[in-house]
Design a protein around this motif. Structure first.
Motif, PDB file in Angstrom:
ATOM      1  N   GLU A   1       0.825  -1.205   0.000  1.00  0.00           N
ATOM      2  CA  GLU A   1       0.000   0.000   0.000  1.00  0.00           C
ATOM      3  C   GLU A   1       0.863   1.261   0.000  1.00  0.00           C
ATOM      4  O   GLU A   1       0.477   2.284  -0.572  1.00  0.00           O
ATOM      5  CB  GLU A   1      -0.956  -0.008   1.187  1.00  0.00           C
ATOM      6  CG  GLU A   1      -1.937  -1.187   1.211  1.00  0.00           C
ATOM      7  CD  GLU A   1      -2.916  -1.223   0.035  1.00  0.00           C
ATOM      8  OE1 GLU A   1      -2.754  -0.454  -0.934  1.00  0.00           O
ATOM      9  OE2 GLU A   1      -3.854  -2.044   0.085  1.00  0.00           O
ATOM     10  N   HIS A   2       2.038   1.192   0.608  1.00  0.00           N
ATOM     11  CA  HIS A   2       2.956   2.330   0.579  1.00  0.00           C
ATOM     12  C   HIS A   2       3.381   2.612  -0.859  1.00  0.00           C
ATOM     13  O   HIS A   2       3.331   3.763  -1.323  1.00  0.00           O
ATOM     14  CB  HIS A   2       4.182   2.034   1.445  1.00  0.00           C
ATOM     15  CG  HIS A   2       5.133   3.173   1.581  1.00  0.00           C
ATOM     16  ND1 HIS A   2       6.213   3.353   0.730  1.00  0.00           N
ATOM     17  CD2 HIS A   2       5.184   4.206   2.467  1.00  0.00           C
ATOM     18  CE1 HIS A   2       6.877   4.436   1.090  1.00  0.00           C
ATOM     19  NE2 HIS A   2       6.282   4.976   2.138  1.00  0.00           N
ATOM     20  N   ARG A   3       3.780   1.592  -1.580  1.00  0.00           N
ATOM     21  CA  ARG A   3       4.172   1.783  -2.973  1.00  0.00           C
ATOM     22  C   ARG A   3       2.968   2.203  -3.820  1.00  0.00           C
ATOM     23  O   ARG A   3       3.077   3.074  -4.688  1.00  0.00           O
ATOM     24  CB  ARG A   3       4.794   0.505  -3.539  1.00  0.00           C
ATOM     25  CG  ARG A   3       5.313   0.693  -4.971  1.00  0.00           C
ATOM     26  CD  ARG A   3       5.986  -0.561  -5.510  1.00  0.00           C
ATOM     27  NE  ARG A   3       6.464  -0.343  -6.875  1.00  0.00           N
ATOM     28  CZ  ARG A   3       7.641   0.194  -7.192  1.00  0.00           C
ATOM     29  NH1 ARG A   3       8.478   0.545  -6.234  1.00  0.00           N
ATOM     30  NH2 ARG A   3       7.989   0.366  -8.456  1.00  0.00           N
ATOM     31  N   GLY A   4       1.835   1.574  -3.572  1.00  0.00           N
ATOM     32  CA  GLY A   4       0.653   1.882  -4.351  1.00  0.00           C
ATOM     33  C   GLY A   4       0.202   3.322  -4.203  1.00  0.00           C
ATOM     34  O   GLY A   4      -0.140   3.991  -5.197  1.00  0.00           O
ATOM     35  N   ASP A   5       0.194   3.833  -2.984  1.00  0.00           N
ATOM     36  CA  ASP A   5      -0.178   5.230  -2.774  1.00  0.00           C
ATOM     37  C   ASP A   5       0.786   6.165  -3.502  1.00  0.00           C
ATOM     38  O   ASP A   5       0.374   7.167  -4.092  1.00  0.00           O
ATOM     39  CB  ASP A   5      -0.188   5.557  -1.278  1.00  0.00           C
ATOM     40  CG  ASP A   5      -1.387   4.966  -0.535  1.00  0.00           C
ATOM     41  OD1 ASP A   5      -2.403   4.667  -1.180  1.00  0.00           O
ATOM     42  OD2 ASP A   5      -1.304   4.829   0.701  1.00  0.00           O
ATOM     43  N   GLY A   6       2.076   5.844  -3.465  1.00  0.00           N
ATOM     44  CA  GLY A   6       3.051   6.656  -4.189  1.00  0.00           C
ATOM     45  C   GLY A   6       2.861   6.567  -5.689  1.00  0.00           C
ATOM     46  O   GLY A   6       3.031   7.561  -6.410  1.00  0.00           O
TER      47      GLY A   6
END
Length: 290
Positions: free
Chosen positions: A165-170
Protein backbone atom coordinates in the motif's frame (compact mmCIF):
# COMPACT_ATOMS: atom_id res chain seq x y z
CA UNK A 1 19.28 2.29 12.84
CA UNK A 2 19.06 3.50 9.25
CA UNK A 3 21.63 2.10 6.86
CA UNK A 4 23.13 3.86 3.87
CA UNK A 5 24.02 0.66 1.98
CA UNK A 6 23.61 1.40 -1.74
CA UNK A 7 20.93 -0.62 -3.48
CA UNK A 8 21.19 -2.12 -6.95
CA UNK A 9 18.87 -0.51 -9.49
CA UNK A 10 15.26 -1.69 -9.13
CA UNK A 11 16.12 -3.84 -6.10
CA UNK A 12 13.24 -2.38 -4.11
CA UNK A 13 10.82 -2.90 -7.00
CA UNK A 14 11.79 -6.54 -7.40
CA UNK A 15 11.44 -7.16 -3.68
CA UNK A 16 8.05 -5.43 -3.57
CA UNK A 17 6.72 -7.34 -6.57
CA UNK A 18 7.43 -10.68 -4.94
CA UNK A 19 5.97 -9.64 -1.59
CA UNK A 20 2.91 -8.33 -3.40
CA UNK A 21 2.29 -11.84 -4.75
CA UNK A 22 1.96 -13.03 -1.15
CA UNK A 23 -0.29 -10.13 -0.22
CA UNK A 24 -2.58 -10.55 -3.23
CA UNK A 25 -3.26 -14.28 -2.92
CA UNK A 26 -6.21 -13.76 -0.58
CA UNK A 27 -8.15 -11.64 -3.10
CA UNK A 28 -8.56 -14.72 -5.31
CA UNK A 29 -8.97 -17.25 -2.53
CA UNK A 30 -12.03 -19.38 -1.84
CA UNK A 31 -11.11 -18.92 1.82
CA UNK A 32 -11.85 -15.19 1.57
CA UNK A 33 -15.13 -15.90 -0.20
CA UNK A 34 -16.10 -18.32 2.57
CA UNK A 35 -15.11 -16.05 5.46
CA UNK A 36 -16.81 -12.96 4.02
CA UNK A 37 -19.96 -14.92 3.18
CA UNK A 38 -20.03 -16.11 6.78
CA UNK A 39 -20.36 -12.49 7.95
CA UNK A 40 -22.99 -11.69 5.32
CA UNK A 41 -20.88 -10.33 2.45
CA UNK A 42 -21.57 -12.68 -0.44
CA UNK A 43 -20.84 -10.47 -3.44
CA UNK A 44 -17.15 -10.81 -4.43
CA UNK A 45 -16.88 -7.15 -5.43
CA UNK A 46 -18.36 -6.00 -2.14
CA UNK A 47 -15.93 -8.35 -0.41
CA UNK A 48 -12.93 -6.79 -2.18
CA UNK A 49 -13.97 -3.24 -1.35
CA UNK A 50 -14.64 -4.25 2.25
CA UNK A 51 -11.42 -6.12 2.99
CA UNK A 52 -9.15 -3.51 1.44
CA UNK A 53 -10.98 -0.46 2.79
CA UNK A 54 -11.89 -1.75 6.25
CA UNK A 55 -8.67 -0.46 7.80
CA UNK A 56 -9.89 3.07 7.00
CA UNK A 57 -13.11 2.53 8.93
CA UNK A 58 -16.70 2.79 7.57
CA UNK A 59 -15.74 5.23 4.80
CA UNK A 60 -18.08 6.45 2.06
CA UNK A 61 -17.94 5.46 -1.60
CA UNK A 62 -16.04 8.56 -2.81
CA UNK A 63 -13.25 7.83 -0.33
CA UNK A 64 -12.90 4.25 -1.57
CA UNK A 65 -13.04 5.39 -5.20
CA UNK A 66 -10.31 7.95 -4.57
CA UNK A 67 -8.05 5.59 -2.64
CA UNK A 68 -8.45 2.62 -5.00
CA UNK A 69 -8.19 4.91 -8.07
CA UNK A 70 -9.06 2.65 -11.00
CA UNK A 71 -12.61 1.47 -10.21
CA UNK A 72 -15.66 2.97 -11.89
CA UNK A 73 -17.33 5.18 -9.24
CA UNK A 74 -20.76 3.70 -9.93
CA UNK A 75 -19.49 0.22 -9.12
CA UNK A 76 -18.05 1.34 -5.80
CA UNK A 77 -21.26 3.18 -4.90
CA UNK A 78 -23.25 0.01 -5.56
CA UNK A 79 -21.55 -1.64 -2.58
CA UNK A 80 -20.21 1.13 -0.35
CA UNK A 81 -21.28 2.21 2.25
CA UNK A 82 -24.00 -0.48 2.30
CA UNK A 83 -21.43 -3.19 3.02
CA UNK A 84 -20.68 -1.62 6.41
CA UNK A 85 -24.31 -2.17 7.46
CA UNK A 86 -23.82 -5.87 6.78
CA UNK A 87 -20.36 -6.24 8.34
CA UNK A 88 -18.63 -3.47 10.28
CA UNK A 89 -14.93 -2.89 9.55
CA UNK A 90 -13.65 -4.79 12.65
CA UNK A 91 -15.74 -7.80 11.62
CA UNK A 92 -14.36 -7.63 8.09
CA UNK A 93 -10.77 -7.33 9.32
CA UNK A 94 -11.16 -10.39 11.54
CA UNK A 95 -12.66 -12.37 8.64
CA UNK A 96 -9.80 -11.26 6.40
CA UNK A 97 -7.22 -12.48 8.93
CA UNK A 98 -8.89 -15.88 9.09
CA UNK A 99 -8.95 -16.04 5.29
CA UNK A 100 -5.28 -15.06 4.97
CA UNK A 101 -4.31 -17.69 7.53
CA UNK A 102 -6.22 -20.41 5.67
CA UNK A 103 -4.98 -19.25 2.25
CA UNK A 104 -1.29 -19.23 3.16
CA UNK A 105 -1.54 -22.60 4.88
CA UNK A 106 -3.27 -24.06 1.83
CA UNK A 107 -0.85 -22.58 -0.71
CA UNK A 108 2.39 -22.91 1.23
CA UNK A 109 1.67 -25.86 3.53
CA UNK A 110 0.54 -26.18 7.12
CA UNK A 111 4.15 -25.87 8.27
CA UNK A 112 4.26 -22.26 7.04
CA UNK A 113 3.30 -20.98 10.48
CA UNK A 114 6.42 -22.53 12.03
CA UNK A 115 8.86 -22.21 9.12
CA UNK A 116 12.09 -20.45 9.98
CA UNK A 117 12.37 -18.75 6.60
CA UNK A 118 8.90 -17.27 7.04
CA UNK A 119 9.83 -15.82 10.42
CA UNK A 120 13.03 -14.42 8.93
CA UNK A 121 11.15 -12.88 6.00
CA UNK A 122 8.61 -11.36 8.38
CA UNK A 123 11.34 -9.79 10.48
CA UNK A 124 13.04 -8.30 7.43
CA UNK A 125 9.82 -7.01 5.87
CA UNK A 126 8.68 -5.44 9.13
CA UNK A 127 12.07 -3.77 9.49
CA UNK A 128 11.74 -2.33 6.00
CA UNK A 129 8.26 -1.05 6.79
CA UNK A 130 9.64 0.95 9.73
CA UNK A 131 10.79 3.55 7.21
CA UNK A 132 7.50 3.90 5.35
CA UNK A 133 5.89 7.34 5.46
CA UNK A 134 2.19 7.90 6.03
CA UNK A 135 2.23 11.40 4.52
CA UNK A 136 -0.32 11.57 1.66
CA UNK A 137 -0.62 7.75 1.73
CA UNK A 138 -4.12 6.96 3.07
CA UNK A 139 -4.22 3.21 2.46
CA UNK A 140 -0.76 2.68 3.90
CA UNK A 141 -1.56 4.91 6.90
CA UNK A 142 -4.76 3.01 7.64
CA UNK A 143 -3.05 -0.38 7.57
CA UNK A 144 -0.08 0.91 9.56
CA UNK A 145 -2.51 1.58 12.41
CA UNK A 146 -3.44 -2.11 12.67
CA UNK A 147 -1.65 -4.39 15.15
CA UNK A 148 1.09 -6.69 13.88
CA UNK A 149 -0.06 -10.33 14.15
CA UNK A 150 1.98 -12.64 16.35
CA UNK A 151 2.11 -15.61 13.98
CA UNK A 152 5.08 -15.25 11.59
CA UNK A 153 3.16 -16.01 8.39
CA UNK A 154 0.50 -13.46 9.30
CA UNK A 155 3.15 -10.93 10.34
CA UNK A 156 4.82 -11.42 6.94
CA UNK A 157 1.49 -10.89 5.19
CA UNK A 158 0.88 -7.74 7.26
CA UNK A 159 4.31 -6.35 6.38
CA UNK A 160 3.80 -7.21 2.70
CA UNK A 161 0.50 -5.32 2.87
CA UNK A 162 2.17 -2.26 4.37
CA UNK A 163 4.84 -2.26 1.67
CA UNK A 164 2.28 -2.85 -1.08
CA UNK A 165 0.00 0.00 0.00
CA UNK A 166 2.96 2.33 0.58
CA UNK A 167 4.17 1.78 -2.97
CA UNK A 168 0.65 1.88 -4.35
CA UNK A 169 -0.18 5.23 -2.77
CA UNK A 170 3.05 6.66 -4.19
CA UNK A 171 2.26 5.21 -7.61
CA UNK A 172 -1.03 7.12 -7.66
CA UNK A 173 0.89 10.34 -7.12
CA UNK A 174 3.05 9.45 -10.13
CA UNK A 175 -0.03 8.71 -12.25
CA UNK A 176 -1.53 12.07 -11.36
CA UNK A 177 1.70 13.83 -12.25
CA UNK A 178 1.65 12.05 -15.63
CA UNK A 179 -1.94 13.27 -16.14
CA UNK A 180 -3.35 9.76 -16.56
CA UNK A 181 -6.92 9.24 -15.41
CA UNK A 182 -7.92 5.91 -13.80
CA UNK A 183 -8.89 4.14 -17.01
CA UNK A 184 -6.00 5.58 -19.02
CA UNK A 185 -3.69 4.16 -16.36
CA UNK A 186 -5.29 0.72 -16.73
CA UNK A 187 -5.18 0.79 -20.54
CA UNK A 188 -1.57 1.92 -20.73
CA UNK A 189 -0.51 -0.64 -18.13
CA UNK A 190 -2.26 -3.41 -20.06
CA UNK A 191 -0.42 -2.26 -23.20
CA UNK A 192 2.88 -3.09 -21.50
CA UNK A 193 1.85 -6.76 -21.44
CA UNK A 194 2.32 -6.83 -17.67
CA UNK A 195 -0.96 -5.32 -16.54
CA UNK A 196 -4.40 -6.78 -16.04
CA UNK A 197 -5.87 -8.15 -19.27
CA UNK A 198 -8.74 -6.05 -20.68
CA UNK A 199 -11.41 -8.63 -19.90
CA UNK A 200 -10.28 -8.71 -16.28
CA UNK A 201 -10.14 -4.94 -16.02
CA UNK A 202 -13.61 -4.60 -17.49
CA UNK A 203 -15.00 -7.45 -15.41
CA UNK A 204 -13.58 -6.40 -12.06
CA UNK A 205 -13.26 -2.61 -12.28
CA UNK A 206 -16.78 -1.93 -13.53
CA UNK A 207 -15.92 -0.12 -16.76
CA UNK A 208 -17.82 -0.61 -20.02
CA UNK A 209 -16.14 -1.39 -23.34
CA UNK A 210 -17.14 2.09 -24.54
CA UNK A 211 -15.25 3.59 -21.59
CA UNK A 212 -12.18 1.51 -22.48
CA UNK A 213 -12.32 2.49 -26.14
CA UNK A 214 -12.65 6.16 -25.22
CA UNK A 215 -9.55 5.90 -23.02
CA UNK A 216 -7.68 4.25 -25.89
CA UNK A 217 -8.67 7.18 -28.08
CA UNK A 218 -7.38 9.72 -25.57
CA UNK A 219 -4.06 7.89 -25.30
CA UNK A 220 -3.74 7.76 -29.08
CA UNK A 221 -4.41 11.48 -29.26
CA UNK A 222 -1.51 12.01 -26.86
CA UNK A 223 0.73 9.85 -29.02
CA UNK A 224 1.06 7.16 -26.35
CA UNK A 225 -0.70 4.33 -28.23
CA UNK A 226 -0.53 3.40 -31.89
CA UNK A 227 -3.40 2.28 -34.14
CA UNK A 228 -3.13 -1.34 -32.91
CA UNK A 229 -3.28 -0.36 -29.26
CA UNK A 230 0.43 -0.88 -28.61
CA UNK A 231 2.59 1.60 -26.78
CA UNK A 232 4.48 4.04 -28.96
CA UNK A 233 8.03 5.03 -28.07
CA UNK A 234 6.53 7.92 -26.12
CA UNK A 235 4.17 5.52 -24.34
CA UNK A 236 7.01 3.18 -23.41
CA UNK A 237 8.99 6.13 -22.08
CA UNK A 238 6.02 7.33 -20.05
CA UNK A 239 5.42 3.92 -18.45
CA UNK A 240 9.12 3.50 -17.68
CA UNK A 241 9.17 6.97 -16.18
CA UNK A 242 6.16 6.12 -14.02
CA UNK A 243 7.88 3.07 -12.58
CA UNK A 244 11.10 4.99 -11.99
CA UNK A 245 9.20 7.74 -10.18
CA UNK A 246 7.32 5.15 -8.14
CA UNK A 247 10.67 3.59 -7.22
CA UNK A 248 11.91 7.00 -6.10
CA UNK A 249 8.88 7.64 -3.93
CA UNK A 250 9.14 4.11 -2.48
CA UNK A 251 12.88 3.97 -1.85
CA UNK A 252 12.87 4.67 1.91
CA UNK A 253 11.89 1.21 3.25
CA UNK A 254 14.43 -0.60 1.09
CA UNK A 255 17.22 1.86 1.79
CA UNK A 256 16.43 1.42 5.47
CA UNK A 257 16.71 -2.36 5.17
CA UNK A 258 19.95 -2.09 3.20
CA UNK A 259 21.29 -3.98 0.22
CA UNK A 260 22.04 -7.22 2.06
CA UNK A 261 18.66 -7.23 3.79
CA UNK A 262 16.79 -6.50 0.57
CA UNK A 263 18.68 -9.25 -1.24
CA UNK A 264 17.84 -11.77 1.49
CA UNK A 265 14.20 -10.72 1.69
CA UNK A 266 13.93 -10.94 -2.11
CA UNK A 267 15.40 -14.46 -2.02
CA UNK A 268 12.96 -15.60 0.66
CA UNK A 269 9.98 -13.91 -0.98
CA UNK A 270 10.90 -15.41 -4.36
CA UNK A 271 10.73 -18.92 -2.95
CA UNK A 272 7.43 -18.30 -1.16
CA UNK A 273 5.84 -16.50 -4.11
CA UNK A 274 6.96 -19.27 -6.46
CA UNK A 275 5.33 -21.86 -4.25
CA UNK A 276 2.10 -19.85 -4.13
CA UNK A 277 2.05 -19.46 -7.90
CA UNK A 278 2.76 -23.15 -8.44
CA UNK A 279 -0.16 -23.96 -6.14
CA UNK A 280 -2.53 -22.01 -8.38
CA UNK A 281 -2.92 -18.84 -6.33
CA UNK A 282 -4.19 -16.77 -9.29
CA UNK A 283 -6.64 -17.37 -12.13
CA UNK A 284 -5.28 -18.20 -15.57
CA UNK A 285 -5.43 -15.38 -18.12
CA UNK A 286 -5.50 -12.59 -15.58
CA UNK A 287 -2.42 -10.76 -16.93
CA UNK A 288 -1.68 -9.76 -20.50
CA UNK A 289 -3.12 -7.97 -23.51
CA UNK A 290 -5.67 -10.63 -24.45
Amino acid sequence: MTTTSPLPERAGRRCHNLLNVLHSTHYFSPDLERELAAVGVGDPRAAYFAVRAAAMGPVAAPVVTAAFFNFRPELVARHVPAVWDTAAPPVVLAARTRAVDATLRRLLGEEVAEAGEVAEAAELALRAAEACSAVARPLYAAHAGLPVPEEPHLALWHAATLLREHRGDGHLAALLAAELDPLEALVSHTATGKGMAPQWALGTRGWERADWDAAVGRLRARGLLDGEGNLTDAGVALRRGLEAETDRLDRAPYEHLGAAGVARLTELASDLAGRALAAGAFPAGMVGKG
